[in-house]
Write an enzyme that holds these catalytic residues in place. Structure first.
Site, PDB file in Angstrom:
ATOM      1  CG  ASP A 196       6.275   6.833  -6.117  1.00  0.00           C
ATOM      2  OD1 ASP A 196       7.451   6.410  -6.068  1.00  0.00           O
ATOM      3  OD2 ASP A 196       5.360   6.365  -5.415  1.00  0.00           O
ATOM      4  CG  ASN A 197       7.419   7.576  -2.512  1.00  0.00           C
ATOM      5  OD1 ASN A 197       6.263   7.788  -2.857  1.00  0.00           O
ATOM      6  ND2 ASN A 197       7.855   6.386  -2.174  1.00  0.00           N
ATOM      7  N   GLY A 236       0.281   6.056  -9.869  1.00  0.00           N
ATOM      8  CA  GLY A 236      -0.940   6.828  -9.635  1.00  0.00           C
ATOM      9  C   GLY A 236      -1.442   6.574  -8.226  1.00  0.00           C
ATOM     10  NE  ARG A 293       2.486  11.850  -6.104  1.00  0.00           N
ATOM     11  CZ  ARG A 293       2.357  11.214  -4.948  1.00  0.00           C
ATOM     12  NH1 ARG A 293       3.326  10.446  -4.527  1.00  0.00           N
ATOM     13  NH2 ARG A 293       1.258  11.302  -4.239  1.00  0.00           N
ATOM     14  CG  ASP A 327      -6.535  -3.224   0.619  1.00  0.00           C
ATOM     15  OD1 ASP A 327      -5.786  -2.231   0.421  1.00  0.00           O
ATOM     16  OD2 ASP A 327      -6.576  -3.804   1.720  1.00  0.00           O
TER      17      ASP A 327
HETATM   18  P1  AMP Z   1       4.169   3.959  -1.956  1.00  0.00           P
HETATM   19  O1  AMP Z   1       5.078   2.807  -1.688  1.00  0.00           O
HETATM   20  O2  AMP Z   1       3.312   4.327  -0.779  1.00  0.00           O
HETATM   21  O3  AMP Z   1       4.821   5.111  -2.600  1.00  0.00           O
HETATM   22  O4  AMP Z   1       3.096   3.394  -3.004  1.00  0.00           O
HETATM   23  C1  AMP Z   1       3.432   3.006  -4.307  1.00  0.00           C
HETATM   24  C2  AMP Z   1       2.191   2.805  -5.109  1.00  0.00           C
HETATM   25  O5  AMP Z   1       1.393   1.749  -4.595  1.00  0.00           O
HETATM   26  C3  AMP Z   1       1.270   4.010  -5.183  1.00  0.00           C
HETATM   27  O6  AMP Z   1       0.710   4.025  -6.462  1.00  0.00           O
HETATM   28  C4  AMP Z   1       0.235   3.698  -4.141  1.00  0.00           C
HETATM   29  O7  AMP Z   1      -0.976   4.376  -4.368  1.00  0.00           O
HETATM   30  C5  AMP Z   1       0.084   2.201  -4.342  1.00  0.00           C
HETATM   31  N1  AMP Z   1      -0.460   1.521  -3.161  1.00  0.00           N
HETATM   32  C6  AMP Z   1       0.154   1.302  -1.976  1.00  0.00           C
HETATM   33  N2  AMP Z   1      -0.654   0.623  -1.145  1.00  0.00           N
HETATM   34  C7  AMP Z   1      -1.813   0.390  -1.812  1.00  0.00           C
HETATM   35  C8  AMP Z   1      -3.040  -0.261  -1.507  1.00  0.00           C
HETATM   36  N3  AMP Z   1      -3.249  -0.825  -0.317  1.00  0.00           N
HETATM   37  N4  AMP Z   1      -3.995  -0.267  -2.453  1.00  0.00           N
HETATM   38  C9  AMP Z   1      -3.812   0.270  -3.660  1.00  0.00           C
HETATM   39  N5  AMP Z   1      -2.686   0.896  -4.016  1.00  0.00           N
HETATM   40  C10 AMP Z   1      -1.693   0.953  -3.111  1.00  0.00           C
HETATM   41 MG    MG Z   2       4.324   6.940  -3.129  1.00  0.00          MG
END
Ligand code: AMP
Ligand code: MG
Length: 491
Positions: free
Chosen positions: A256-257, A94, A187, A129
């Site tokens: 998710d990406n 999410g 996605r 965060d």
């Molecule tokens: P990603 O690697 O950018 O695809 O992120 C994977 C998951 O981690 C997603 O659910 C993002 O919303 C969450 N996420 C990444 N960085 C943060 C952060 N600093 N705070 C909260 N959720 C995060």
């Molecule tokens: Mg992502």
């Protein structure tokens, strides 16, 4: 009241179709306000194409919206729920640090998501965060805009603001928020979420919504969910072929990406390959090379199979039939990908028509490039101008023999040398966002608050096929270094 007036003048024209999906797909939530927002960069051409006024966006009220301190009229901020296979492991995710403000209806009638990334915690934040650091948000801005200019479908970057707050990563970093624009944030993971935790009716609602949003010309007489699967597969085949053709490595192709729109999404540890090597990996967390350059087409097929699985209950009432339909669609991916890649490679070599030996001509060039550590982009650029540079590859007899075969091949087509050259110019970028150039721009921005290096880089990257003299400087390779270039997810 002045605030409202300025916002109206900004040109926000937001709808919220996603918020009309079943409630389990999202959580309504406003951004967490930040201390003192400052606009760092604004994408003028994109803003204008969205119907937004750049002056109004730069005003205090305009920037307050980009920072999440004000909610524009018509917005209904929400965090999207989704699941994913992360490095092969299924998990609930999410939007942990992003919020969808709404969908901007552009002057040409298109609908695009406006999302704030780094806008605070959400129920999906887990231990995060909810915030983002300036460096990685500018990196996403630079690379996504470079991809767009290269002609590759991608989410776009409208603006980056700093928050006036520090965030803690490995060190203390300036906090920032990126405004991301996407034709949608649907996605594979959204379907995985629906399939795992929703009802079949939730899944159907999501599939109908995706069709309406991205594939509205679906024929009502056919199996609309099979059509959805086939169209998503086609768009991914086109996209991944384009990545391979420019040497783009996404770095974290978790489900998710992978956007159903066929746009590149989520610029985390991505980077461009220098020397040609299918095993190239930059991401510090990709220890086993799952998302290596040469693996990207296989991973795309794997991810699409996960998508197909979620659709099984909709594909056919008979499960065996459903599985058969899904398998047939998935097995088409490889062929679709390959024909897109081959067409693109022919163009990179100035070839217009098709001959069966083309594939081996291309493959022998690539294997020589790998053997002699030739730079991927610069090799094709040198071939475009037929000016072999002073590199190991171009000095070999092997290359001389290959070059002759290639010239003979070009001679067998009707098109002139000049049109062949033009085709190559349009297919081989003069420049890509070289890792050391991107780092240099980010360092000046984050450490010195000097944004000029980044602005110059963005300017040259906006015309990758110009082959102009000013670009030559940006095509030089990094000085040899003992440490391999690494990218990080800790964004
Ligand atoms: P990603 O690697 O950018 O695809 O992120 C994977 C998951 O981690 C997603 O659910 C993002 O919303 C969450 N996420 C990444 N960085 C943060 C952060 N600093 N705070 C909260 N959720 C995060
Ligand atoms: Mg992502």
């Amino acid at each position: 009241m002045t605030g409202t007036k300025a916002i109206i003048e900004t040109g926000w024209k937001l709808d919220n179709s996603y918020a009309r999906l079943p409630k389990s797909f999202f959580t309504r939530l406003n951004p967490t306000p930040v201390r003192s927002p400052k606009l760092i960069i604004l994408n003028y051409p994109l803003a204008t194409s969205l119907g937004l006024n750049v002056q109004a966006l730069q005003s205090n009220d305009g920037v307050a919206v980009l920072a999440g301190n004000q909610i524009p009229e018509g917005a209904l901020p929400l965090a999207q729920a989704y699941a994913a296979h992360q490095f092969g492991h299924f998990t609930m995710l999410g939007d942990g640090r992003a919020l969808l403000l709404g969908e901007q209806i552009t002057p040409s009638g298109e609908r695009v998501d406006i999302q704030l990334k780094g806008s605070g915690r959400t129920p999906y934040s887990r231990r995060g965060d909810g915030r983002a650091a300036l460096g990685p948000m500018l990196r996403e801005y630079i690379i996504s805009e470079a991809m767009h200019a290269l002609g590759i479908a991608t989410t776009r970057s409208l603006a980056v603001v700093t928050t006036g707050e520090s965030i803690i990563r490995e060190t203390e970093q300036p906090g920032a928020i990126l405004t991301r624009v996407a034709t949608s944030h649907l996605r594979i993971g959204t379907f995985q979420y629906a399939s795992e935790w929703g009802t079949v009716e939730d899944l159907r609602a999501l599939a109908d919504y995706t069709l309406q949003r991205h594939f509205p010309d679906v024929d009502t007489d056919e199996n609309r969910y099979l059509f959805l699967l086939q169209e998503v597969i086609k768009r991914q085949a086109v996209l991944i072929a384009k990545w391979q053709l420019v040497g783009f490595i996404h770095g974290v192709m978790n489900t998710d990406n992978m956007a159903l729109s066929g746009e590149t999404i989520d610029y985390g540890p991505c980077a461009f390959m220098d020397a040609y090597d299918p095993a190239t990996v930059f991401s510090s967390i990709d220890i086993y090379g799952r998302y290596a350059y040469g693996n990207q087409p296989h991973i795309a097929a794997w991810n699409l199979a996960r998508f197909a699985e979620t659709l099984l209950p909709l594909l056919h009432v008979n499960q065996d039939q459903a599985v058969k339909l899904a398998q047939d669609a998935i097995s088409d991916f490889t062929e679709l990908y390959h024909s897109n890649w081959l067409a693109g490679m022919r163009a990179k070599l100035g070839i217009f028509n098709e001959e069966p030996q083309d594939k081996s001509l291309i493959e022998s060039l690539l294997s020589m490039m790998q053997k002699y550590h030739a730079d991927y982009t610069n090799t094709f650029r040198a071939l475009t101008f037929d000016k072999p540079e002073d590199t190991v590859l171009f000095g070999t007899t092997e290359f001389a023999q290959w070059h002759e075969l290639w010239q003979v091949r070009l001679g067998r087509q009707q098109e002139s040398k000049a049109s062949s050259h033009q085709l190559m110019r349009n297919s081989n970028p003069a420049i890509i966002p070289r890792n050391h150039r991107v780092e240099e721009a980010l360092e000046a921005a984050v450490k010195e608050e000097d944004y000029s290096v980044m602005e110059r880089l963005l300017d040259v990257l906006s015309r990758p096929y110009a082959h102009s003299p000013e670009q030559a400087d940006y095509s030089t390779l990094p000085a040899p270094s003992t440490c391999r270039y690494r990218t990080f997810c800790g964004t």
